[in-house]
Every structure is written in C-alpha cells, then in structure tokens.
Design a protein around this motif. Structure first.
Motif, PDB file in Angstrom:
ATOM      1  N   ALA A  37     113.381  64.448  -7.429  1.00 37.50           N
ATOM      2  CA  ALA A  37     112.911  64.477  -6.157  1.00 37.50           C
ATOM      3  C   ALA A  37     114.408  65.102  -5.225  1.00 37.50           C
ATOM      4  CB  ALA A  37     112.682  63.193  -5.404  1.00 37.50           C
ATOM      5  N   CYS A  38     113.896  65.823  -4.156  1.00 33.21           N
ATOM      6  CA  CYS A  38     115.033  66.528  -3.599  1.00 33.21           C
ATOM      7  C   CYS A  38     114.880  66.556  -2.044  1.00 33.21           C
ATOM      8  CB  CYS A  38     115.387  67.674  -4.219  1.00 33.21           C
ATOM      9  SG  CYS A  38     117.089  68.444  -3.460  1.00 33.21           S
ATOM     10  N   GLY A  39     115.399  66.156  -1.097  1.00 29.89           N
ATOM     11  CA  GLY A  39     115.333  66.102   0.173  1.00 29.89           C
ATOM     12  C   GLY A  39     115.625  67.654   0.523  1.00 29.89           C
ATOM     13  N   ILE A  40     114.932  68.035   1.947  1.00 27.69           N
ATOM     14  CA  ILE A  40     115.483  69.077   2.473  1.00 27.69           C
ATOM     15  C   ILE A  40     116.076  68.969   3.917  1.00 27.69           C
ATOM     16  CG2 ILE A  40     114.449  71.303   3.590  1.00 27.69           C
ATOM     17  CD1 ILE A  40     111.984  71.076   2.167  1.00 27.69           C
ATOM     18  N   CYS A  41     117.426  69.540   3.772  1.00 24.36           N
ATOM     19  CA  CYS A  41     118.135  68.996   4.996  1.00 24.36           C
ATOM     20  C   CYS A  41     118.444  70.457   5.755  1.00 24.36           C
ATOM     21  CB  CYS A  41     119.659  68.566   4.477  1.00 24.36           C
ATOM     22  SG  CYS A  41     120.954  68.507   5.712  1.00 24.36           S
TER      23      CYS A  41
ATOM     24  N   GLY B 214     119.531  71.134  -5.947  1.00 24.80           N
ATOM     25  CA  GLY B 214     118.507  70.522  -6.461  1.00 24.80           C
ATOM     26  C   GLY B 214     117.211  71.063  -6.226  1.00 24.80           C
ATOM     27  N   PHE B 215     116.897  72.289  -5.719  1.00 26.78           N
ATOM     28  CA  PHE B 215     115.520  72.615  -5.626  1.00 26.78           C
ATOM     29  C   PHE B 215     115.452  73.219  -7.015  1.00 26.78           C
ATOM     30  CE2 PHE B 215     115.205  73.837  -0.746  1.00 26.78           C
ATOM     31  CZ  PHE B 215     115.718  72.360  -0.446  1.00 26.78           C
ATOM     32  N   ALA B 216     115.398  72.426  -8.063  1.00 23.10           N
ATOM     33  CA  ALA B 216     115.137  72.773  -9.355  1.00 23.10           C
ATOM     34  C   ALA B 216     114.981  71.665 -10.416  1.00 23.10           C
ATOM     35  CB  ALA B 216     116.730  73.167  -9.746  1.00 23.10           C
ATOM     36  N   SER B 217     114.710  72.256 -11.802  1.00 24.84           N
ATOM     37  CA  SER B 217     114.284  71.089 -12.845  1.00 24.84           C
ATOM     38  C   SER B 217     115.546  70.334 -13.119  1.00 24.84           C
ATOM     39  CB  SER B 217     113.725  71.737 -13.802  1.00 24.84           C
ATOM     40  OG  SER B 217     114.693  72.853 -14.258  1.00 24.84           O
TER      41      SER B 217
ATOM     42  N   GLU C 187     108.043  63.219   4.246  1.00 26.43           N
ATOM     43  CA  GLU C 187     106.646  63.802   3.753  1.00 26.43           C
ATOM     44  C   GLU C 187     107.057  64.486   2.571  1.00 26.43           C
ATOM     45  OE1 GLU C 187     104.815  66.414   6.872  1.00 26.43           O
ATOM     46  OE2 GLU C 187     105.463  65.263   8.291  1.00 26.43           O
ATOM     47  N   THR C 188     106.223  64.139   1.514  1.00 24.11           N
ATOM     48  CA  THR C 188     106.704  64.897   0.400  1.00 24.11           C
ATOM     49  C   THR C 188     105.602  66.132   0.082  1.00 24.11           C
ATOM     50  OG1 THR C 188     104.991  63.678  -0.904  1.00 24.11           O
ATOM     51  CG2 THR C 188     107.271  62.711  -0.748  1.00 24.11           C
ATOM     52  N   PHE C 189     106.299  67.139  -0.840  1.00 24.03           N
ATOM     53  CA  PHE C 189     105.613  68.105  -1.082  1.00 24.03           C
ATOM     54  C   PHE C 189     106.141  68.550  -2.662  1.00 24.03           C
ATOM     55  CE2 PHE C 189     106.830  68.213   3.167  1.00 24.03           C
ATOM     56  CZ  PHE C 189     105.749  68.955   4.131  1.00 24.03           C
ATOM     57  N   PRO C 190     105.168  69.159  -3.257  1.00 20.59           N
ATOM     58  CA  PRO C 190     105.544  69.601  -4.710  1.00 20.59           C
ATOM     59  C   PRO C 190     106.539  70.944  -4.489  1.00 20.59           C
ATOM     60  CG  PRO C 190     103.171  69.941  -4.415  1.00 20.59           C
ATOM     61  CD  PRO C 190     103.782  69.489  -2.931  1.00 20.59           C
ATOM     62  N   LEU C 191     107.503  71.006  -5.610  1.00 18.20           N
ATOM     63  CA  LEU C 191     108.369  71.768  -5.633  1.00 18.20           C
ATOM     64  C   LEU C 191     107.722  73.341  -5.399  1.00 18.20           C
ATOM     65  CD1 LEU C 191     111.465  72.873  -5.674  1.00 18.20           C
ATOM     66  CD2 LEU C 191     111.124  72.638  -8.183  1.00 18.20           C
TER      67      LEU C 191
ATOM     68  N   ARG D 149     111.774  63.340   7.350  1.00 22.97           N
ATOM     69  CA  ARG D 149     112.514  64.176   6.331  1.00 22.97           C
ATOM     70  C   ARG D 149     111.550  64.661   5.297  1.00 22.97           C
ATOM     71  NH1 ARG D 149     117.731  65.426   7.740  1.00 22.97           N
ATOM     72  NH2 ARG D 149     119.182  65.429   5.910  1.00 22.97           N
ATOM     73  N   ALA D 150     111.687  66.050   5.162  1.00 27.23           N
ATOM     74  CA  ALA D 150     110.838  66.376   3.898  1.00 27.23           C
ATOM     75  C   ALA D 150     111.483  66.335   2.423  1.00 27.23           C
ATOM     76  CB  ALA D 150     110.596  68.083   4.053  1.00 27.23           C
ATOM     77  N   VAL D 151     110.811  65.925   1.467  1.00 30.56           N
ATOM     78  CA  VAL D 151     111.191  65.891   0.136  1.00 30.56           C
ATOM     79  C   VAL D 151     110.137  66.475  -0.875  1.00 30.56           C
ATOM     80  CG1 VAL D 151     111.580  64.035  -1.651  1.00 30.56           C
ATOM     81  CG2 VAL D 151     112.429  63.521   0.729  1.00 30.56           C
ATOM     82  N   LEU D 152     111.069  67.329  -1.699  1.00 29.31           N
ATOM     83  CA  LEU D 152     110.404  67.951  -2.792  1.00 29.31           C
ATOM     84  C   LEU D 152     110.163  67.090  -4.040  1.00 29.31           C
ATOM     85  CD1 LEU D 152     112.207  71.200  -2.215  1.00 29.31           C
ATOM     86  CD2 LEU D 152     109.814  70.822  -1.413  1.00 29.31           C
ATOM     87  N   LEU D 153     109.013  67.075  -4.364  1.00 27.48           N
ATOM     88  CA  LEU D 153     108.762  66.294  -5.649  1.00 27.48           C
ATOM     89  C   LEU D 153     108.785  67.259  -6.821  1.00 27.48           C
ATOM     90  CD1 LEU D 153     106.014  63.501  -4.859  1.00 27.48           C
ATOM     91  CD2 LEU D 153     108.774  63.658  -4.537  1.00 27.48           C
ATOM     92  N   VAL D 154     109.710  67.207  -7.900  1.00 29.98           N
ATOM     93  CA  VAL D 154     109.850  67.901  -8.830  1.00 29.98           C
ATOM     94  C   VAL D 154     109.145  67.782 -10.363  1.00 29.98           C
ATOM     95  CG1 VAL D 154     111.492  69.292 -10.391  1.00 29.98           C
ATOM     96  CG2 VAL D 154     112.309  68.571  -7.946  1.00 29.98           C
TER      97      VAL D 154
END
Ligand code: ZN
Ligand code: ZN
Length: 335
Positions: free
Chosen positions: A37-41, A121-124, A308-312, A330-335
C-alpha cells in the motif's frame, strides 16, 4: 534481479503511466520491499508538477509506503524477510554533519528523499536504505498505516518540537490529511484540542476525531475565540492565514507552528510576539527515533488515518481527487 512495475510521470504535470525498471542487486545496507500500500501526499503532486524545480523524470511518486521485506542486502542485520515495514519521505542522510550527530538527521542538509533521489512507492517494489524503513506494530492496518509515515510524523514531530506533552491547550488549523492526524495525536495524548475549520460538517468530524471544541473559520478568520488562550497552534493548511488573528489566540510563550507552507510570505506583526514572548516556528517530517515513537503511540492509542483506497491501476483517478481536495482524509493506493 527484480523487474519493478511502477507508475511514473514522464514529464511535469503528466498523468502517470505504467513504467518499469530493473533492480539488479542490492547494495550494502539496502533492502528490497514488496509494496502492499502507498499513500498519496500533496508532496507527490508537487513533485509530479515540478513545483519545486527538483523533479527528475521518469518520476515514480510515493513516500507513504507499507510493504514487506523481500530481501536484505549485505550487512543488514536488524531486518529479515517477511517483516512488515513502512517508509516515509526520507531516503538517506550524511551521518556526519552537526544535525546528524545530534540525532536530528531529518534536518541534514545532505539528506535525500525517497522520490527526489530515487523511485518511490507507486510500484510493486521499492529499494531503500534499511535505516529508513520502520517495522510496523501489528495493530496498524496495512491500508491505513502509510499516511502515518509522512503526514503522521509531520504533525507529531511538529507538535513535540512545539512543546506538546499532555494537559496543554492545542489548536489545529485545518481538518484534512494532516489536521485529522494532529487532532488525534494531541487529544489521545491528553491535551485539550480546538480544531479550526471552514465547514460545520468538518467541525463535527473534528469532534468525532477527538477535538473538544471546533471553531468555524469564516472569511479567513475564526468566528469566535477559544474559551482560554492556547499553548500551541498548529497550522496545517497551505493557504495564507491572518497571522495577527491567530497569534492573538495564543497565551504567553505560545507557539504558532507551520507544517503547511503558505504560497505567499507571511506578514508578521512583532508586537504580539514581543509582549507575550510568543514564537512562530516551522517543522519538517521527523527523526528516525521520533518515527518509531510515533508509530508505537499510534498503535497504543488507536490513532488511525482515515483513508480512501484505490487500486494502483486507478492512480490517476486518485490523484485527481487529491488535487480537487475531495479525499477524506488521505488517499491510499493498494498494490
Ligand atoms: Zn509527504
Ligand atoms: Zn547530515
């Protein structure tokens, strides 16, 4: 050798596109992390847009990373594969300067950032100096822990540097990504918290997060004073605020602390500083020791980023929502 599947901006302000790079081998002290997971700042967006004139493209954003150690490079003794860790803004420090030697490595002038000096971290996967990744307490959920690593440490370290203990009256301007964490840290640690926000809905949310009072800001100014003078007032919003109005809410030796950088220079009247020995300060991220302390306290006191989560793969939709300021909180990407 690992192929890293990432999302990168190929130029200033561009939407992110799938992009990959190879990790050949780990250098001494490095670890390879499988990102979960990686948050968006907001700093990710400033970097995508090259607002600070320091972006290098292709730019892989992401500095609120949660993942699992896959592999340790030579000399890494304190971490082992399988451990869940978090990574924040900082990638390295020089280890030699006065700031580093007094344990304030986040102030090091030679320090580097995860996304300013490498791929984020917007990555595998992510490769990082093992000294800048932090084992996560089991109480912190993977999807919600990321925002603590940048947003959380930014407000916690600032509040501590401004003198936060317990039993103080602390004001927090802004109930957003940073403010909603500041309210939780300050109130859970036993302080009386007053939130300042622009809408009735956010005032109610601030109360649910732990604020004891919430004051509405109308036309840029709070519509009433707190019942008693504040010891610390933390400003988390990046828009210009009337310094004289907020200084006046502080008692003697009160501190007005900035963690959001207003777009224009402040105009500061000196008299309110002088007569009550008040101070204005700013604060960036935090030391490694403070990050560990912050994570332990978050686990212990139930301090949780609301995300709030989103797929990468939907990273551009998530970024758009962050740009439009419609994320709670805060938005968080799930990888
Ligand atoms: Zn950040
Ligand atoms: Zn240094």
């Amino acid at each position: 050798m690992t192929k890293v599947q990432a999302y990168a901006a190929l130029g200033p302000g561009r939407p992110l596109e799938p992009w990959s790079y190879q990790v050949e081998s780990l250098r001494p002290g490095e670890v390879l992390i499988r990102v979960h997971a990686c948050g968006i700042c907001h700093s990710d967006i400033h970097m995508i847009d090259n607002d600070w004139q320091m972006s290098r493209y292709p730019l892989v954003p992401g500095h609120e990373v949660v993942g699992e150690i896959l592999e340790c490079g030579p000399g890494v003794a304190h971490l082992t594969p399988g451990i869940r860790v978090g990574v924040g803004w900082q990638r390295s420090s020089c280890g030699q300067c006065d700031d580093c030697l007094r344990g304030q490595d986040h102030l090091c002038e030679e320090s580097t950032g995860v996304i300013t000096h490498g791929h984020g971290g917007f990555a595998s996967h992510l490769v990082i100096d093992s000294r800048y990744c932090f084992p996560l307490p089991p109480e912190l959920p993977t999807e919600a822990a990321g925002p603590l690593l940048c947003g959380g440490i930014t407000v916690y370290s600032a509040l501590r540097a401004a003198g936060m203990g317990s039993g103080l009256r602390i004001g927090v301007i802004g109930v957003g990504g940073l403010g909603h964490l500041a309210i939780q840290f300050a109130s859970r640690l036993g302080n009386h918290v007053t939130a300042f926000t622009t809408t009735e809905a956010k005032a109610q949310e601030a109360t649910r997060l732990g604020a004891h009072d919430a004051i509405i800001i109308r036309d840029g100014k709070p519509d009433r004073r707190p019942a008693r003078p504040l010891h610390i007032l933390l400003n988390t919003v990046p828009v210009p605020t009337p310094v004289d109005v907020y200084l006046d809410l502080l008692g003697s030796d009160g501190v007005l602390c900035y963690v959001g950088a207003p777009t224009a220079p402040l105009t500061v009247p000196v008299w309110p500083l002088l007569v009550k020995r008040r101070r204005i300060m700013g604060s960036p991220i935090g030391t490694r020791a403070t990050i560990r302390e912050m994570l332990e306290l978050a686990a212990l006191f139930g301090i949780r980023p609301r995300v709030e989560t989103f797929p990468l793969a939907e990273v551009n939709r998530a970024i758009e929502k962050v740009r439009q300021n419609t994320i709670r909180y805060r938005a968080v990407l799930l990888v």
